[in-house]
Design an enzyme around this catalytic site. Structure first.
Site: not given
Ligand code: DQQ
Length: 540
Positions: A20, A22, A145-146, A233
């Protein structure tokens, strides 16, 4: 592997098995808290990412539901990545998430519940016109992303922000939309910080300057500050800053330019990443979820068949006393698990001593402590002006005049394993007193394939305040909150001796000059019901 099963937790959210990461799209709807999460159905390492789903009445007891979304379209075939929910005024739910396409391009996609009358929101429909957003010109196709929860602007539009980077500058791109299908990119960015790299999982939300209620994401005004959070990141930590948001100019300005996103404050100084808040309209509070990864080896994760936890959800408030940080605190519902309270009143802990606390088995605990130092000693202590840092100043073994002191958590009787969670007080020039809050993993396990470092940071302590601590212990996780949640540290530990009935709790004082008294309330914690999905359970 049952040998490793003690590492599983009793009241933290985790799937039955596999990987698992986010938290995704948390929300409250028709009496249920919904929690979605990044999940690999095929193994205990990252990959094959889909959306897991669980529901709860109280954020503590959970029922696992079938996967909410799987990777079944060209635009998300390489992963159904992180996203956020927005609840529209007519109670409609909009989910925006990042898809990794068949060419590994990051695009934003729209999904919604198949049946708004189903309180469990079991089935999700992906919009037929997906993707709704592709990387804009000049943006790396893997740097987009996100999407956040949307907030409503005075122009009558919904606004979201999405993380990206330009060279090494982390940025937040901004879009307006009326229907979540077509979007208009705003000029400039909401915020940018040079040197911070790719911003993942941006969160952007209001907090009240005057009340201890949470605010809906669309609220703004004179009484409001805005929190900007980015998950970096490059260093895998969540940083936030407080600031003010002018929705008309579209700009967010940090209160303190020196304490900007990625430079100043972390949500948590241990293991805590990709976090996301939501406004809980049920209890008028803002709740923070954070992904707590493992700090053992990937090999160990594969052996035990699972990896990662979610932290206990935390309420988030602006700290009206300091004005410079948030307060994070475990949601009150966790207190329903408290059993067998033990009180320890003003326990004396002399310099250089360890005092056992008779609480029985110490694997599932909620600990509340207040420390009183001998003020005369603090006042007369020499101004050491020591440059202290939890990470590099020798951990709990290094003795100073006014610290370290605190608790030894998940220890065995011989102290062959223990995790000190402690304060370290430094006397500075002009009589100033600086307090640090740390957790030391270096003796947490005799195992060799686990991370063993010292974590922590400065904690603001105002004149006249006693030092206080709250610690949640759950087998392989220790969540520690200092001074009402001004500074927090989440620690994953893998003891081999201090497990089951052999786990103990101690007070320790490794200061050379000062004794202190500790007053504690300690509860054993019941296990939460976190039940596997069965079609039967859902129909009862
Ligand atoms: N985890 C997701 C991404 C995000 C990253 C991919 C952050 O969308 O940027 O599993 O842990």
């Amino acid at each position: 592997n049952s040998m490793l099963s003690w590492q599983r937790t009793a009241f933290h959210f985790q799937p039955e098995k596999n990987w698992m990461n986010d938290p995704n799209g948390p929300l409250f709807y028709k009496g249920w808290y919904h929690f979605f999460y990044q999940y690999n159905p095929k193994g205990a390492v990252w990959g094959n990412i889909v959306w897991g789903h669980a529901v709860s009445r109280d954020l503590i007891h959970w029922l696992h539901l079938p996967l909410a979304m799987v990777a079944d379209q060209w635009y998300d075939i390489n992963g159904v990545w992180t996203g956020s929910a927005t609840i529209l005024p007519n109670d409609q739910i909009v989910m925006l998430y990042t898809g990794s396409t068949n060419e590994s391009v990051q695009v934003q996609c729209l999904a919604y519940p198949a049946d708004h009358k189903d309180p469990l929101l079991t089935k999700w429909v992906k919009y037929s016109g997906n993707p709704v957003l592709v990387p804009p010109p000049g943006t790396g196709v893997k740097d987009f992303r996100d999407p956040t929860t949307a907030w409503y602007t005075t122009d009558g539009k919904w606004r979201i922000t999405i993380g990206s980077k330009v060279n090494k500058t982390g940025i937040s791109l901004v879009y307006d939309t009326k229907d979540f299908i077509t979007y208009e990119q705003l000029d400039g960015v909401l915020h940018a910080v040079p040197g911070t790299g790719m911003w993942e999982c941006i969160d952007f939300y209001p907090v009240s300057k005057t009340s201890d209620k949470g605010l809906d994401t669309s609220q703004n005004g004179a009484d409001v500050k805005h929190v900007m959070k980015a998950s970096l990141d490059d260093d895998r930590n969540d940083y936030y800053a407080l600031g003010s948001y002018n929705e008309k100019t579209g700009k967010w300005v940090p209160d303190n330019q020196k304490i900007d996103v990625g430079i100043g404050i972390r949500y948590d100084y241990g293991k805590f990443y990709a976090s996301k808040t939501f406004y809980d309209q049920n209890k008028q509070r803002r709740v923070l979820w954070g992904w707590i990864g493992e700090s053992d080896s990937e090999n160990a994760d594969v052996k035990k068949g699972w990896a990662s936890l979610q932290g206990i959800p935390r309420t988030v408030l602006f700290d009206q006393k300091t004005g410079s940080n948030l307060l994070q605190w475990p949601v009150e519902e966790i207190e329903k698990l408290r059993l067998n309270k033990k009180n320890f009143d003003k326990v004396q802990v002399k310099a250089g001593s360890v005092v056992p606390l008779d609480v029985g088995t110490a694997t599932q605990l909620d600990i509340v402590v207040e420390f009183e130092l001998d003020q005369k000693v603090v006042e007369s202590a020499a101004e050491s002006n020591e440059e202290f840092s939890c990470q590099t100043s020798g951990g709990a073994a290094k003795r100073g005049a006014l610290g370290p002191f605190g608790l030894l958590v998940l220890a065995d009787d011989s102290l062959s394993e223990r995790t000190p969670v402690y304060f370290y007080v430094v006397k500075g020039s002009g009589g100033t007193v600086n307090t640090y809050f740390c957790a030391d993993q270096t003796r947490s396990s005799v195992a060799t394939d686990v991370v063993k470092q010292v974590s922590g940071s400065y904690v603001p302590v105002l004149k006249g305040e006693t030092l206080s601590l709250r610690i949640l212990v759950d087998h392989s996780i220790i969540e520690s909150f200092a001074q009402g949640g001004r500074t927090t540290i989440t620690t994953r530990v893998y003891p081999t001796q201090a497990i089951y009935g052999a786990a103990r709790l101690f007070l320790f004082n490794n200061a050379t000059d000062t004794s202190f008294t500790a007053s504690l309330q300690i509860w054993q914690m019941n296990s939460a019901f976190i039940r596997p999905f069965s079609p039967d359970a859902a129909s009862h």
